[in-house]
Design an enzyme around this catalytic site. Structure first.
Site, PDB file in Angstrom:
ATOM      1  N   ASN A  28       0.789  -1.200   0.069  1.00 45.24           N
ATOM      2  CA  ASN A  28       0.114   0.050   0.033  1.00 45.24           C
ATOM      3  C   ASN A  28       0.812   1.319   0.046  1.00 45.24           C
ATOM      4  O   ASN A  28       1.517   1.804   1.089  1.00 45.24           O
ATOM      5  CB  ASN A  28      -1.016   0.255   1.102  1.00 45.24           C
ATOM      6  N   ARG A  49      -2.762  -2.125  -3.324  1.00 44.62           N
ATOM      7  CA  ARG A  49      -4.131  -1.458  -3.229  1.00 44.62           C
ATOM      8  C   ARG A  49      -4.080  -0.408  -4.330  1.00 44.62           C
ATOM      9  O   ARG A  49      -2.756   0.567  -4.325  1.00 44.62           O
ATOM     10  CB  ARG A  49      -4.234  -0.736  -1.710  1.00 44.62           C
ATOM     11  N   HIS A  95     -12.801   3.640  -0.599  1.00 41.54           N
ATOM     12  CA  HIS A  95     -12.690   2.578   0.645  1.00 41.54           C
ATOM     13  C   HIS A  95     -13.397   1.457   0.528  1.00 41.54           C
ATOM     14  O   HIS A  95     -13.702   0.906   1.484  1.00 41.54           O
ATOM     15  CB  HIS A  95     -13.188   3.236   1.868  1.00 41.54           C
ATOM     16  N   HIS A 100     -16.303   4.807   8.003  1.00 41.05           N
ATOM     17  CA  HIS A 100     -14.899   4.524   7.778  1.00 41.05           C
ATOM     18  C   HIS A 100     -14.453   5.949   8.122  1.00 41.05           C
ATOM     19  O   HIS A 100     -14.159   6.695   7.305  1.00 41.05           O
ATOM     20  CB  HIS A 100     -14.436   3.934   6.378  1.00 41.05           C
ATOM     21  N   GLY A 122     -11.381   8.204   9.247  1.00 40.44           N
ATOM     22  CA  GLY A 122      -9.806   8.319   9.427  1.00 40.44           C
ATOM     23  C   GLY A 122      -9.420   9.476   8.880  1.00 40.44           C
ATOM     24  O   GLY A 122     -10.317  10.474   8.398  1.00 40.44           O
ATOM     25  N   GLY A 128      -8.977  10.081   5.771  1.00 41.26           N
ATOM     26  CA  GLY A 128      -9.855   9.962   4.677  1.00 41.26           C
ATOM     27  C   GLY A 128     -10.958   9.167   5.207  1.00 41.26           C
ATOM     28  O   GLY A 128     -10.948   8.363   6.001  1.00 41.26           O
ATOM     29  N   ARG A 146      -9.196  17.161   3.042  1.00 41.40           N
ATOM     30  CA  ARG A 146      -9.913  17.577   2.250  1.00 41.40           C
ATOM     31  C   ARG A 146     -11.671  17.786   2.784  1.00 41.40           C
ATOM     32  O   ARG A 146     -11.884  17.515   3.801  1.00 41.40           O
ATOM     33  CB  ARG A 146     -10.361  15.998   1.415  1.00 41.40           C
ATOM     34  N   MET A 152      -6.907  14.303  14.246  1.00 41.90           N
ATOM     35  CA  MET A 152      -8.235  14.170  15.129  1.00 41.90           C
ATOM     36  C   MET A 152      -7.781  14.439  16.803  1.00 41.90           C
ATOM     37  O   MET A 152      -8.080  15.057  17.719  1.00 41.90           O
ATOM     38  CB  MET A 152      -9.271  13.040  14.972  1.00 41.90           C
ATOM     39  N   GLY A 160     -12.612   6.014  13.923  1.00 42.44           N
ATOM     40  CA  GLY A 160     -13.792   5.148  14.390  1.00 42.44           C
ATOM     41  C   GLY A 160     -13.439   4.119  15.297  1.00 42.44           C
ATOM     42  O   GLY A 160     -14.279   3.714  16.091  1.00 42.44           O
ATOM     43  N   ASN A 174     -10.595   4.140  17.529  1.00 47.92           N
ATOM     44  CA  ASN A 174      -9.793   4.692  18.570  1.00 47.92           C
ATOM     45  C   ASN A 174     -10.568   5.784  19.288  1.00 47.92           C
ATOM     46  O   ASN A 174     -10.225   5.945  20.467  1.00 47.92           O
ATOM     47  CB  ASN A 174      -8.363   5.130  17.914  1.00 47.92           C
ATOM     48  N   GLU A 183      -7.717  -3.949   5.549  1.00 52.07           N
ATOM     49  CA  GLU A 183      -7.488  -4.008   4.169  1.00 52.07           C
ATOM     50  C   GLU A 183      -6.569  -4.869   3.425  1.00 52.07           C
ATOM     51  O   GLU A 183      -6.696  -5.380   2.090  1.00 52.07           O
ATOM     52  CB  GLU A 183      -7.413  -2.265   3.573  1.00 52.07           C
TER      53      GLU A 183
END
Length: 404
Positions: free
Chosen positions: A8, A92, A180, A207, A209, A211, A240, A283, A329, A331, A378
């Site tokens: 990835n 990925r 995702h 999802h 994160g 992103g 974004r 975050m 999501g 943590n 993933e």
């Protein structure tokens, strides 16, 4: 021991994992590592199955100047020091465009088709393709498999797939894709094991994160996604903006003199939580900050999750479960608690104790909508797709993806 290497690649790091192939097509994770700080402070770090450190090495900038160099460094370490020679590499790839609705064996023609979507995923696609080209050049006979973040969403109905623009543009590929997908596919499969009664029901997965997106799933298939043509739409993300009136883009270009290149950098790198807070795109830092703009960014993030939940519930015509996954999501108990509180009108009630300990089921039994926390994987999904494609290919020729 036969192994599969999963890659990835991003702009400044190459993450990799090694899975051993065991009896009856089972996979077991052996190594998890990454080369980060590419072009600045390169470092190779890796750990084994139980988290025990296997490598932690710094390198001079000139030794790892780009993604292919990082790929070469990781590959040399695996081959020369650990004697690992994978039988295939799974990658990925963020954008598969309209051509690919399932994983595909890679050849030069596939790479050429995927290059067309670089402008639709500029933060990801060029870096996803760099290690693929490197392996093609240095190990041309080694099978490589591209696994797409868009593929899981190709089950959308036409009414969800279209924009209200001339049909010719849709035929050219201007449509809502969703992203995702590897994460959502993993969650859908895992739910069928941990909550079999929900496997064929209506589920929203968040999802969350750096992103961030959300997906409506019914019968294990994607029905609707918050993301569209690119990975800019939907929820606000680390850098974004998420949903934004196209008129804002036109205003910035006509009134502020921003070029297309300026707009791309602005929308992908300067907006979202970072732009709104002026503090950080992380975050954890926002939650620790006393700055009122950091609070506003968190409030906005939670608010938009609530709004998009309503939209996805409408697409599903109801809701039977809600799932949190990905970095935030999985943590942030605080964000989960705030989201569930905002969605109380749907019948969600939070078990504070279970939420604080990051349990799998964090809702109270007196609520009508169960709420789960399911860590995503993933890389395992990519390894499974890679192994499946190797086992089922009819010949030594690369399998062509079915065009839609």
């Amino acid at each position: 021991m036969d192994t599969i290497l999963v890659v990835n690649a991003g702009s400044s790091s190459v993450k990799f994992q090694v899975f051993s192939i065991e009896g009856e097509g089972r996979l077991r994770r052996q190594i998890k590592g990454q080369v980060d700080g590419i072009g600045s402070r390169p470092r190779l770090r890796a750990s084994g199955t139980s988290g025990d450190p296997m490598a932690d090495r710094a390198y001079p900038i000139e030794a790892v100047a780009d993604v292919p160099a990082a790929m070469g460094l990781a590959g040399n370490w695996l081959r020369e020091e650990l004697r690992i020679h994978p039988i295939a590499v799974g990658h990925r790839v963020v954008h598969g465009g309209p051509d690919y609705e399932r994983p595909v064996l890679i050849d030069h023609g596939v790479v050429a088709r995927l290059e067309r979507f670089i402008s639709l995923a500029p933060l990801h696609q060029p870096h996803n393709l760099a290690p693929i080209r490197s392996v093609l050049a240095n190990f041309p006979s080694l099978p490589q498999v591209a696994c797409f973040d868009t593929a899981f969403h190709r089950t959308h109905a036409a009414v969800a797939d279209h924009y209200a623009i001339p049909h010719q543009l849709h035929a050219e590929g201007v449509r809502r894709y969703g992203f995702h997908g590897l994460s959502y596919e993993y969650i859908a499969k895992t739910l069928s094991q941990i909550a079999p009664d929900l496997a064929k029901q209506r589920v929203i997965v968040a999802h969350l994160g750096s992103g961030a997106s959300m997906c409506a799933i019914k019968n294990g298939r994607s029905v609707e996604s918050t993301m569209g043509f690119t990975a800019l739409d939907g929820l606000p993300m680390g850098t974004r903006p998420g949903q934004i009136d196209p008129g804002v883009v036109l205003y910035l270009m006509t009134e502020k003199g921003m070029s297309a290149s300026d707009m791309q950098n602005f929308l992908y790198r300067d907006c979202g939580l970072k732009g709104l807070s002026g503090v950080s795109n992380d975050m954890r830092e926002l939650e620790a900050s006393k700055d009122p703009k950091a609070k506003l960014a968190i409030d906005h993030f939670v608010y938009r999750i609530g709004l998009n939940t309503g939209m996805l519930a409408a697409a599903l015509q109801g809701l039977d479960a809600f799932v949190f996954t990905a970095g935030i999501g999985e943590n942030s108990a605080t964000i989960r608690a705030r989201v569930v509180a905002q969605l109380g009108w749907l019948g969600m009630t939070l078990d504070q104790t279970e939420n604080a300990r990051h349990a799998r089921l964090i809702s109270r039994s007196d609520g009508s909508i169960p709420v789960y926390v399911v860590p995503t994987d993933e890389e395992l999904m990519i390894a499974q797709h890679t192994l499946s494609l190797l086992m089922n290919r009819p010949s030594s020729h690369p399998q062509q993806a079915r065009a839609s």
